[in-house]
Design a protein around this motif. Structure first.
Motif, short mmCIF file in Angstrom:
data_model
loop_
_atom_site.label_atom_id
_atom_site.label_comp_id
_atom_site.label_asym_id
_atom_site.label_seq_id
_atom_site.Cartn_x
_atom_site.Cartn_y
_atom_site.Cartn_z
N PHE A 191 0.69 -1.51 -0.28
CA PHE A 191 -0.13 0.32 -0.13
C PHE A 191 0.52 1.50 -0.19
N THR A 198 0.33 -2.19 -4.14
CA THR A 198 1.04 -3.56 -3.57
C THR A 198 2.28 -3.52 -4.36
N ARG A 228 -4.15 -4.56 5.64
CA ARG A 228 -5.19 -5.23 4.82
C ARG A 228 -6.36 -5.04 4.80
N ALA A 230 -8.78 -5.34 2.06
CA ALA A 230 -9.08 -6.53 1.48
C ALA A 230 -7.99 -7.15 0.48
N GLY A 231 -8.26 -7.94 -0.43
CA GLY A 231 -7.91 -8.77 -0.88
C GLY A 231 -6.44 -9.51 0.31
N ARG A 312 -8.98 -1.47 9.80
CA ARG A 312 -8.98 -1.94 8.48
C ARG A 312 -10.12 -2.04 8.26
N ARG A 316 -11.06 0.57 5.42
CA ARG A 316 -12.12 0.27 3.95
C ARG A 316 -13.39 1.34 3.80
N LYS A 319 -12.09 4.52 2.70
CA LYS A 319 -11.19 4.17 0.68
C LYS A 319 -12.21 4.30 0.22
N GLU A 320 -13.47 3.32 0.21
CA GLU A 320 -14.89 3.62 -0.69
C GLU A 320 -14.89 4.48 -1.01
N ASP A 338 -7.20 2.02 -6.70
CA ASP A 338 -7.94 1.43 -5.52
C ASP A 338 -7.07 0.28 -4.83
N GLU A 340 -5.91 -1.78 -1.78
CA GLU A 340 -6.62 -2.56 -0.67
C GLU A 340 -6.17 -2.80 0.84
N GLY A 341 -5.92 -1.60 0.91
CA GLY A 341 -5.24 -1.31 2.34
C GLY A 341 -4.54 0.17 2.64
#
Length: 420
Positions: A191, A198, A228, A230-231, A312, A316, A319-320, A338, A340-341
């Protein structure tokens, strides 16, 4: 960028008889930090500003009340005297015990507690970089890290980052073109600051191969790996390299607990530990002892896992919310990463807006009540005039929506200037 320029040294060094100071030649490499300077600049503003600039945890996510309670229980005379340079034994023990059950165990014989992650980077470049040595940095990058390498006389080689992190193919080609091998490879694998990308596992493995072929130290700066949301996790350099002496890992509690604690740690070859202690004794004697005691007790109480889970989930959502707001108000005028963390989105102006210099956009945006970090501040050679970094971690979704509305208004004003 108004108010955020690096202070010049021209006219300062030279002949003392002419009223100039006899600075060492290394002073030219002390470029400072546009990122950190933004804190003072924003503090001087008197109007409401949505702050997407500093990469700080959300204020409401910092467990300050628990820190206060812990301090009241653990502080004694030993908290207010000098401590062991390598770190308070209680913190080292607590860190080793906590990490035993994570994807990245900590070996106490290879660990030194530092005054935040930045001191870890300073130690790395102090130990490995001579003036004129080639140091690879990502492009864009965390310029506090590249600036530290510059302060020790490094020649920087910027290597592009794409959606899979550092472009290792280009790295190999650029090193061949340079005609010399790098002394150090500075990477933020998870990230990344500022792009949010990443480094892919295949690229990590290739980077290890190149480091071993060249005899280069990988300076593995990972403040965000525990964030993290996501993912799937990607194996870290400690898992890929084991006790390889060419790995120097820098970690910090700044992004997962609080930056004001100024507590972090490094892991390196066990043979380096005495030298790390010597180097640190010439910096600060010891890391802040009271804060080490607080962090140690926080770890012993077992609350870090639950705290990280909460971060986390929160980040999330943040970010969204930011990406949704950008889609509503900026649409195809920008492209974004985009992640994932971590903390950051990297935003690149598109189409006719790409002609706007984000240093000028910053000035307009600040007047409109929103702040970010222009792309040029995140490149040693001041590339990325069409891009900027946004921190989503520290701003609520409602506040983010307002900030993006203001940013869209600023972009309209900047576009009008360019079109005149």
């Amino acid at each position: 960028m108004s108010g955020l320029a690096h202070p010049p040294t021209e006219g300062v060094a030279g002949d003392p008889a002419q009223g100039r100071l006899p600075l060492a030649s290394r002073a030219d490499g002390l470029v400072g930090s546009v990122i950190d300077s933004s804190t003072s600049l924003l503090a001087a503003q008197r109007h409401d500003i949505v702050r997407f600039a500093m990469g700080a945890p959300a204020a409401e996510a910092t467990p300050w009340e628990e820190f206060r309670d812990i301090a009241g229980e653990v502080y004694d005379a030993s908290s207010f005297t000098y401590g062991a340079t390598e770190g308070e034994p209680g913190l080292l023990d607590a860190l080793v015990e906590y990490a035993r059950h994570t994807r990245e165990p900590v070996d106490g014989d290879r660990t030194v507690i530092t005054s935040g992650g930045m001191q870890g980077l300073d130690l790395a470049f102090k130990l490995f970089v001579d003036p004129g040595d080639l140091v690879v940095v990502e492009s864009p990058t965390y310029t506090n890290g590249s600036g530290t390498a510059l302060s020790y006389g490094a020649d920087l080689l910027e290597v592009p980052v794409d959606t899979d992190g550092l472009d290792v193919d280009q790295l190999e080609a650029l090193v061949a073109r340079a005609g010399r091998t790098p002394k150090a490879l500075y990477t933020i694998p998870n990230f990344q600051n500022p792009s949010g990308t990443t480094l892919a596992e295949e690229r990590r493995r290739r980077l290890v191969e190149l480091a071993r072929r060249w005899g280069s130290v990988i300076v593995d700066d990972d403040p965000y790996g525990l964030l993290r949301f996501a993912g799937e996790d990607v194996p870290g350099f400690p898992a890929l390299m084991g006790d390889d002496p060419l790995l120097f890992s820098v970690r910090t509690f700044s992004k997962i607990l609080a930056p004001g604690l100024r507590v972090g740690w490094v892991q390196a070859d066990a043979r380096l530990r005495p030298l790390l202690i010597n180097a640190k004794q010439a910096m600060d004697t010891c890391t802040n002892v009271p804060n080490q005691h607080v962090v140690a007790e926080f770890l012993r109480r077992g609350g870090l896992d639950a705290h990280l889970a909460g971060l986390r989930a929160q980040y999330r959502r943040h970010k969204e919310a930011m990406r949704d707001s950008i889609a509503r108000h900026l649409g195809d005028r920008v492209g974004t990463t985009d992640p994932e963390g971590g903390f950051f989105l990297w935003v690149t102006l598109q189409g006719e807006d790409a002609a706007i210099d984000t240093r000028r956009l910053f000035e307009i945006a600040l007047a409109e009540g929103v702040a970010f970090i222009p792309g040029t501040a995140l490149s040693p050679s001041q590339r990325f005039a069409d891009a900027f970094r946004l921190c989503f971690a520290s701003t609520t979704p409602e506040r983010t929506e307002e900030g993006i509305v203001r940013l869209a208004r600023a972009l309209d004003l900047a576009r009008a200037e360019v079109s005149r």
